[in-house]
Design an enzyme around this catalytic site. Structure first.
Site, mmCIF file in Angstrom:
data_model
loop_
_atom_site.group_PDB
_atom_site.id
_atom_site.type_symbol
_atom_site.label_atom_id
_atom_site.label_comp_id
_atom_site.label_asym_id
_atom_site.label_seq_id
_atom_site.Cartn_x
_atom_site.Cartn_y
_atom_site.Cartn_z
ATOM 1 N N TYR A 119 -4.648 12.060 6.514
ATOM 2 C CA TYR A 119 -4.233 13.454 5.715
ATOM 3 C C TYR A 119 -5.598 14.169 5.655
ATOM 4 O O TYR A 119 -6.625 13.525 5.241
ATOM 5 C CB TYR A 119 -3.819 13.190 4.525
ATOM 6 C CG TYR A 119 -3.356 14.285 3.597
ATOM 7 C CD1 TYR A 119 -1.956 15.062 3.623
ATOM 8 C CD2 TYR A 119 -4.533 14.820 2.791
ATOM 9 C CE1 TYR A 119 -1.959 16.203 3.004
ATOM 10 C CE2 TYR A 119 -4.112 16.183 2.027
ATOM 11 C CZ TYR A 119 -2.754 16.530 2.269
ATOM 12 O OH TYR A 119 -2.552 17.758 1.544
ATOM 13 N N GLU A 207 -3.453 22.847 5.798
ATOM 14 C CA GLU A 207 -2.824 21.072 5.568
ATOM 15 C C GLU A 207 -2.795 20.700 7.021
ATOM 16 O O GLU A 207 -1.600 21.241 7.345
ATOM 17 C CB GLU A 207 -1.778 21.208 4.523
ATOM 18 C CG GLU A 207 -1.397 19.585 4.220
ATOM 19 C CD GLU A 207 -0.209 19.613 3.407
ATOM 20 O OE1 GLU A 207 0.875 20.054 3.687
ATOM 21 O OE2 GLU A 207 -0.329 18.814 2.442
#
Ligand code: ADP
Ligand code: MG
Length: 397
Positions: A119, A207
């Protein structure tokens, strides 16, 4: 402003980030050609909607056992079959709300051999007043769970604006993501690239979930979710051109034309307020008295009659609105102008729900007089507390 995954990848590719080959399509007829232009033998068919959680999402029109909004395909025929299944149908994910979003675009992408899913995001960290990377080795579709259960696995690296991404920052990020060898080398170039894209394009959020380490040891941006600071869009015509209005709330689009700060919410009391602070306080006090606001709406300090009327129309056009609270402090803005705007809008669109008006400030007596003599069924209030109680009672009554 949000954009689609494939558009975000295009932007990042322009900065040199490693992304897969892919083709965006809007009809099933384009699926075969799109897939044939990719290397194969593994393809991925990805729903393009302005919401995450697509992989675990469900299509309303398909059986509950059907696959989600991101699907692997091992042949061109399978790509076409998935495209047929997905296009035009409604995908419900954790982020769309129960009504879901219609899938009108697909991204057909080259399938990657995934070793690890990481992530990575970049955002403006208000607590330190810097742009920061937020990373975790536990990337993929369960990151919300990780954040909730094991927040220590999520690491933040703030970037000093005068230095940009330094070698020390890169080392921290590589360590946090447990990258070594080729992957660490890729990180060395990727982190500054992403930071540059973020800053230059005035992003509010970037993101990448997942950022993957592939079986060959290289990094790839596998998903990309980007939103831009609306206040900076005037200097990015290329980004503005990526806007997909069909993904946006029609009330918010109308509001942006009038330069109104408007955000649709889930409650049933429509609010029209001037000033963000007063708008927040108004929403808070509505909640305090047991109801929920239907929107945040700041008409701004210097709104004229037309703008007030436009705001009023946007609020009344929402079928969820069961009552309206107008709460204006006339500083630069005069209360009589507000009153005239409200009355003009009511005359045009009618008023079928209770309306509470609380005015204070410049020309307040004149404003009240205009409202009282308008013949409209308006409940007037003396102060914010009184106004909130009255509108909540009227809606719940
Ligand atoms: P979302 O976050 O909306 O669910 P993603 O793009 O992250 O959508 O895709 C969900 C999952 O699908 C990823 O975590 C990854 O495991 C897999 N996936 C996505 N794109 C690819 C690809 N090009 N090749 C292989 N797997 C993929
Ligand atoms: Mg994702």
């Amino acid at each position: 402003m949000n954009i689609h995954e494939y558009q975000a990848k295009q932007v990042l590719k322009g900065y040199g980030a490693p992304v897969a080959e892919g083709v965006a399509i809007m009809s099933v007829g384009e699926a075969e050609t799109a897939a044939k232009s990719l290397p194969g033998p593994l393809y991925v068919v990805k729903s393009q909607i302005h919401a995450g959680g697509r992989g675990k999402g469900k299509f309303k029109e398909l059986s509950p056992d059907a696959k989600g909004g991101v699907r692997l395909a091992k042949s061109i025929e399978e790509v076409v079959a998935h495209a047929t299944d997905m296009l035009g149908n409604t995908l419900v994910t954790k982020q769309t709300g129960p009504e879901g979003k219609q899938v009108n675009r697909l991204y057909i992408e080259d399938g990657a051999d995934i070793e690890r899913e990481l992530y990575l995001s970049i955002l403006v960290d208000r607590t330190v007043g810097q742009v920061a990377f937020v990373v975790s080795t536990e990337g993929g579709m369960d990151i919300e769970q990780v954040a909730h259960d094991t927040p220590e696995k999520i690491i933040t690296v703030a970037i000093a604006p005068e230095k940009g991404v330094t070698a020390a920052d890169v080392a921290k990020l590589n360590e946090a993501l447990a990258l070594s060898g080729d992957a660490a080398k890729d990180g060395e170039s990727l982190f500054p690239i992403l930071y540059k894209a973020f800053v230059e394009k005035d992003m509010a959020l970037l993101e990448v979930n997942p950022l993957i380490v592939m079986k060959d040891g290289r990094l790839r941006v596998l998903d990309a979710k980007v939103s831009f600071d609306g206040n900076a869009l005037f200097r990015h015509d290329d980004i503005k051109a990526l806007r997909d209005e069909s993904e946006e709330d029609s009330k918010e689009i109308e509001a942006s034309k009038w330069d109104l700060a408007y955000v649709a919410l889930d409650g049933n009391i429509g609010c029209m307020v001037n000033g963000a602070g007063l708008a927040m306080a108004t929403m808070d006090i509505i909640k305090l008295y047991g109801a929920e606001p239907a929107n945040f709406c700041d008409v701004g300090g210097g709104a004229g009659k037309e703008k007030v009327a436009a705001a009023f129309k946007i609020i009344t056009a929402d079928p969820a609105v069961k009552g309206i609270l107008v709460n204006i402090f006339g500083g630069i803005m005069k209360c009589d102008v507000i009153a005239e705007g409200v009355i003009a809008a009511v005359k045009e669109v009618g008023l079928t729900v209770p309306l509470v008006v609380r005015l204070e400030g410049t020309n307040v007596e004149l404003g009240k007089k205009i409202i009282n003599e308008s013949g409209l069924n308006v409940i007037s209030a003396d102060d914010l507390d009184d106004a909130a109680k009255k509108i909540v009672a009227a809606v719940q009554g």
